[in-house]
Design a protein around this motif. Sequence first.
Motif, PDB file in Angstrom:
ATOM      1  N   PHE A   1       0.781  -0.952   0.175  1.00  0.00           N
ATOM      2  CA  PHE A   1       0.040   0.430  -0.167  1.00  0.00           C
ATOM      3  C   PHE A   1       0.721   1.492   0.196  1.00  0.00           C
ATOM      4  CE2 PHE A   1      -3.097  -3.162   1.645  1.00  0.00           C
ATOM      5  CZ  PHE A   1      -3.882  -3.056   1.055  1.00  0.00           C
ATOM      6  N   HIS A   2       2.197   1.063   0.226  1.00  0.00           N
ATOM      7  CA  HIS A   2       2.530   2.369   0.492  1.00  0.00           C
ATOM      8  C   HIS A   2       4.359   2.268   0.270  1.00  0.00           C
ATOM      9  CE1 HIS A   2       0.291   5.876   2.039  1.00  0.00           C
ATOM     10  NE2 HIS A   2      -0.606   4.320   2.502  1.00  0.00           N
TER      11      HIS A   2
ATOM     12  N   VAL B   1       3.113  -0.827  15.776  1.00  0.00           N
ATOM     13  CA  VAL B   1       2.783  -1.872  14.078  1.00  0.00           C
ATOM     14  C   VAL B   1       2.799  -2.948  13.895  1.00  0.00           C
ATOM     15  CG1 VAL B   1       4.707  -1.519  11.797  1.00  0.00           C
ATOM     16  CG2 VAL B   1       4.526   0.153  13.705  1.00  0.00           C
ATOM     17  N   ARG B   2       2.852  -3.693  14.312  1.00  0.00           N
ATOM     18  CA  ARG B   2       2.485  -4.761  14.983  1.00  0.00           C
ATOM     19  C   ARG B   2       1.091  -4.899  15.265  1.00  0.00           C
ATOM     20  NH1 ARG B   2       6.845  -6.053  17.649  1.00  0.00           N
ATOM     21  NH2 ARG B   2       6.032  -6.445  19.917  1.00  0.00           N
ATOM     22  N   SER B   3       0.691  -4.693  15.825  1.00  0.00           N
ATOM     23  CA  SER B   3      -0.632  -5.277  16.257  1.00  0.00           C
ATOM     24  C   SER B   3      -1.768  -4.804  15.750  1.00  0.00           C
ATOM     25  CB  SER B   3      -0.920  -4.450  17.706  1.00  0.00           C
ATOM     26  OG  SER B   3      -0.062  -4.848  18.652  1.00  0.00           O
TER      27      SER B   3
ATOM     28  N   GLY C   1      -1.293  -4.319  10.140  1.00  0.00           N
ATOM     29  CA  GLY C   1      -1.033  -3.764   8.672  1.00  0.00           C
ATOM     30  C   GLY C   1      -1.577  -2.846   8.370  1.00  0.00           C
ATOM     31  N   SER C   2      -2.989  -2.398   9.014  1.00  0.00           N
ATOM     32  CA  SER C   2      -3.806  -1.489   9.211  1.00  0.00           C
ATOM     33  C   SER C   2      -2.984  -0.640   9.049  1.00  0.00           C
ATOM     34  CB  SER C   2      -4.644  -1.738  10.100  1.00  0.00           C
ATOM     35  OG  SER C   2      -5.980  -2.823   9.575  1.00  0.00           O
ATOM     36  N   LEU C   3      -2.374  -0.298  10.024  1.00  0.00           N
ATOM     37  CA  LEU C   3      -1.246   1.096  10.212  1.00  0.00           C
ATOM     38  C   LEU C   3      -1.196   1.822   8.269  1.00  0.00           C
ATOM     39  CD1 LEU C   3      -0.062   3.167  12.068  1.00  0.00           C
ATOM     40  CD2 LEU C   3       2.106   1.789  11.329  1.00  0.00           C
ATOM     41  N   PHE C   4      -1.415   0.686   7.637  1.00  0.00           N
ATOM     42  CA  PHE C   4      -0.841   1.472   5.869  1.00  0.00           C
ATOM     43  C   PHE C   4      -2.156   1.694   5.186  1.00  0.00           C
ATOM     44  CE2 PHE C   4       3.070  -0.741   8.018  1.00  0.00           C
ATOM     45  CZ  PHE C   4       3.666  -0.295   7.889  1.00  0.00           C
ATOM     46  N   HIS C   5      -3.138   0.917   5.964  1.00  0.00           N
ATOM     47  CA  HIS C   5      -4.664   1.529   4.902  1.00  0.00           C
ATOM     48  C   HIS C   5      -5.184   2.367   5.290  1.00  0.00           C
ATOM     49  CE1 HIS C   5      -4.495  -3.597   5.176  1.00  0.00           C
ATOM     50  NE2 HIS C   5      -3.716  -2.795   4.700  1.00  0.00           N
TER      51      HIS C   5
END
Length: 302
Positions: free
Chosen positions: A48-49, A183-185, A188-192
């Motif tokens: 995504f990024h 970030v692990r928790s 991947g949603s941090l990049f959405h």
Amino acid sequence: MPLTQGTMTNPNADRVRRIAELTRAKTRRKVGRMLVEAPQAVREAVTFHPERVEDVYIAIDEDGNTVSARAAEIAAYIMGHKDECGGIYVHYVTQRVMDAISGDAQGIAAVASTKGMAGRLADFAAGGDNDVDGRRGPLTIAAFWQVRDPGNAGTVIRTADAAGADAVVFVDDCVDPLGPKVVRSTAGSLFHIPVLRASVDELFAWNADHNASVLAADVRGTGDLKPVPLPELLAAEPKDDAHTSRSILFGNEARGLDDDILERCDGIVSIPIYGKAESLNLATSAAVLLYSLAMSSHVGKM
């Protein structure tokens, strides 16, 4: 995909030390980089990024085989998407080097730029001018006041992403959303989804400026503002496109929201407890409330 020559074998190398130091918030702020650990988070960052990802580190065994099959898939993805991922450097490392980088990498880690991440709410577009994944219209913001636990922070980001929220806002003194455990928790949603920061005053000012309401999640309310049970709130939700932008505000894990914050909100909603449990934890409350509102807005009355 630039592929570095040879295998990194020295766990005490300066480069390895600098990567490991990204676990410290002070270092992340100073160098503008963050550590992304484990296949799920690295995959979503690359997908995504890719413009933010600078280096990917993949562990191999003594025979030169990739330790993690999922890490090998990510390397293949980078190789197959050279137009998007051409700026990502891939490094193969021994397991000892990977352990020095991170004990939670599961065979793969990445270094990414923090530019454009965890910005200020004041800079976030809203309403008809907003464009999130091609959608326009009223927004749902998931806001969290003084969330302190990294696991909770990552989980609520993941939950807000899954429930279709348009952004997450960490309000006042919260855990760093770019810390490795957060970030692990997020899986991947941090990049959405945009993850932003604001003070309490900035949160209310932003909502006022964009004709958005603030709905607090709280079980007790105040003397003047009592909570509405979630089923009643859902029954009153508009069935058509009459929704307006709003922020759903959740409190600190231990003490909830202070009265002075609750009194500034446009409304309060509580989640009924049907059994003998005293309360729900933050992550569960966020999941129940955000999903209930999301389903109500998508399919009408529940």
